[in-house]
Design a protein around this motif. Structure first.
Motif, short mmCIF file in Angstrom:
data_model
loop_
_atom_site.label_atom_id
_atom_site.label_comp_id
_atom_site.label_asym_id
_atom_site.label_seq_id
_atom_site.Cartn_x
_atom_site.Cartn_y
_atom_site.Cartn_z
N GLN A 121 5.51 -3.56 0.16
CA GLN A 121 6.29 -4.14 -0.93
C GLN A 121 6.41 -5.64 -0.70
OE1 GLN A 121 10.23 -2.51 -1.33
NE2 GLN A 121 10.85 -3.97 -2.91
N ASP A 161 9.82 -1.19 8.01
CA ASP A 161 9.40 -0.17 7.05
C ASP A 161 10.61 0.43 6.35
OD1 ASP A 161 10.56 1.61 8.86
OD2 ASP A 161 8.64 2.23 9.70
N GLU A 162 10.37 1.50 5.60
CA GLU A 162 11.44 2.12 4.82
C GLU A 162 12.54 2.70 5.71
OE1 GLU A 162 8.15 5.15 5.39
OE2 GLU A 162 8.32 3.02 4.90
N LYS A 163 12.24 2.93 6.98
CA LYS A 163 13.25 3.40 7.92
C LYS A 163 13.93 2.25 8.65
CE LYS A 163 10.68 7.69 8.76
NZ LYS A 163 9.98 8.52 9.79
N ARG A 216 5.53 0.28 12.87
CA ARG A 216 4.17 0.13 12.35
C ARG A 216 3.63 -1.28 12.60
NH1 ARG A 216 4.29 2.63 6.32
NH2 ARG A 216 2.08 2.04 6.41
N ARG A 219 7.32 -5.69 3.38
CA ARG A 219 7.76 -4.57 4.20
C ARG A 219 6.92 -3.34 3.85
NH1 ARG A 219 14.41 -4.53 4.79
NH2 ARG A 219 14.50 -6.10 6.44
N PHE A 220 6.74 -2.48 4.83
CA PHE A 220 6.02 -1.23 4.60
C PHE A 220 6.88 -0.27 3.79
CE2 PHE A 220 3.81 -2.47 8.60
CZ PHE A 220 2.50 -2.41 8.14
N THR A 221 6.24 0.49 2.92
CA THR A 221 6.89 1.60 2.23
C THR A 221 6.04 2.85 2.45
OG1 THR A 221 5.72 1.41 0.12
CG2 THR A 221 7.63 -0.02 0.45
N ALA A 222 6.48 3.96 1.93
CA ALA A 222 5.73 5.20 2.10
C ALA A 222 4.38 5.16 1.40
CB ALA A 222 6.56 6.37 1.57
N THR A 223 4.23 4.26 0.45
CA THR A 223 2.99 4.21 -0.33
C THR A 223 2.19 2.92 -0.15
OG1 THR A 223 4.22 3.35 -2.23
CG2 THR A 223 3.91 5.74 -2.10
#
Length: 364
Positions: free
Chosen positions: A223, A336-338, A343, A216-220
């Motif tokens: 993951q 993603d984180e949301k 994305r 999954r996408f994260t802010a950085t």
């Protein structure tokens, strides 16, 4: 050198009769993967004549082993197109009919009275009025767990008439196929779909060691998650097919050429039924396993499509009969984180458009 090795691997991994050279999409996919920060990306394109191009890019995890032509990607809800196609074979064999009712085939399933007229046809077209429930974890007996899942749906009020996407519907249709054959979904898919079409390497479940891991996408960045992240076996039939880059090529070609008699796998009229929204022909939305955009100018006719995500992996599939082309792309990253797929959606939209433009350059 990599492109030569990949091309040889691609040719060696397919049972398709292939005379024209297969284009290597790896360079294109490298750029797209880097642009969107994807861990891995694969894509395959076909025409009615056979394979057009294929490629893979990236790693099973960031910095890990490179993906190859034999790496198996999760395809999520694009599995619905395959389940519907397999069930069409059972209909042609007389084991089910499009008008078979759930109450007749699965009389032990508890349901509210308003579901008693639900048929196989309405289930596969997402017109059964069943809710779209979150998939539960698998616990205990497989049949009992799946029965409990669909009964949870049939205990809720029937949704308003019209299209309503539902895993409950596809799990029900799958259980109907299992009931009339005495075989589980995986066996049916191998015997009625993967084997006859030559979908080499296609299989089921969460993946095995060496396959692209879920992300999954994260802010950085991204993951990494365990291989079994995603939907459980409760929703088999609605999800859980996974394939290497070439595995889906025969399936795409069969759907691309079927209505014109180019695939003996099903009768031409059965292919047409799979591709036609008989519930709302003037404003088609979903046929039997396929979403429909009815009149896309560049497609020169309808665009058949499906997406698939278990929130950790993502796939896009297009069949464009008017342009004699079909494409599949997939990546091993989802939300993603949301907890949105924005994305990954942007990445795969770019990827599938990029690859289909390559087909159109050679086949305007």
């Amino acid at each position: 050198m990599r492109n030569v090795i990949l091309a040889a691997a691609l040719l060696g991994s397919t049972s398709l009769a292939q005379t024209a050279p297969i284009q290597d999409f790896s360079g294109l996919l490298d750029g797209l993967r880097a642009k969107y920060g994807l861990p891995a990306l694969m894509g395959v394109a076909v025409t009615g004549s056979g394979m057009f191009g294929a490629g893979v890019s990236g790693n099973v995890t960031p910095g890990g082993a490179a993906v190859t032509a034999s790496s198996v990607f999760q395809l999520g809800s694009t599995s619905k197109t395959m389940t519907a196609t397999m069930i069409a074979r059972l209909v042609e064999k007389g084991l089910l009919s499009w008008d078979s009712k759930v109450v007749d085939v699965l009389p032990d399933v508890k349901m509210r009275d308003e579901y008693r007229d639900v048929t196989l046809r309405t289930l596969l077209a997402h017109r059964a009025g069943t809710p779209h429930l979150p998939p539960p974890a698998m616990a205990g007996d497989r049949w009992a767990a799946r029965k409990a899942f669909i009964e949870q749906g049939y205990a809720q009020p029937h949704l308003p008439a019209g299209y309503s996407y539902s895993n409950v519907g596809y799990v029900t249709a799958t259980m109907m196929a299992e009931k009339v054959t005495g075989k589980d979904w995986q066996t049916l898919m191998r015997e009625e779909l993967f084997g006859p079409l030559g979908m080499t390497g296609c299989t089921f479940g969460p993946g095995e060691a060496g396959d692209p891991l879920p992300h999954r996408f994260t802010a950085t960045g991204v993951q990494v998650f365990p291989m079994d992240s995603g939907n459980s076996a409760v929703v088999e039939g609605s999800d859980r097919v996974r394939c290497p880059v070439m595995g889906m090529a025969p399936f795409l070609i069969a759907h691309l050429t079927g209505e014109a008699g180019g695939s003996a796998f099903l009768k031409a009229e059965t292919w047409k039924r799979l591709h036609t929204d008989s519930f709302s022909p003037d404003r088609p939305v979903y046929a039997q396993g396929w979403s429909i955009n009815p009149a896309v100018p560049w497609a020169k006719g309808p665009l058949l499509w499906h997406t698939g995500s278990n929130t950790f992996n993502y796939a896009y599939m297009w069949v464009v009969p008017g342009r004699n082309a079909a494409v599949l792309v997939a990546t091993n990253v989802g939300n993603d984180e949301k907890n949105t797929a924005d994305r990954a959606t942007a990445a795969l939209t770019d990827a599938i458009n990029t690859l289909i433009r390559e087909v159109f350059k050679a086949n305007p």
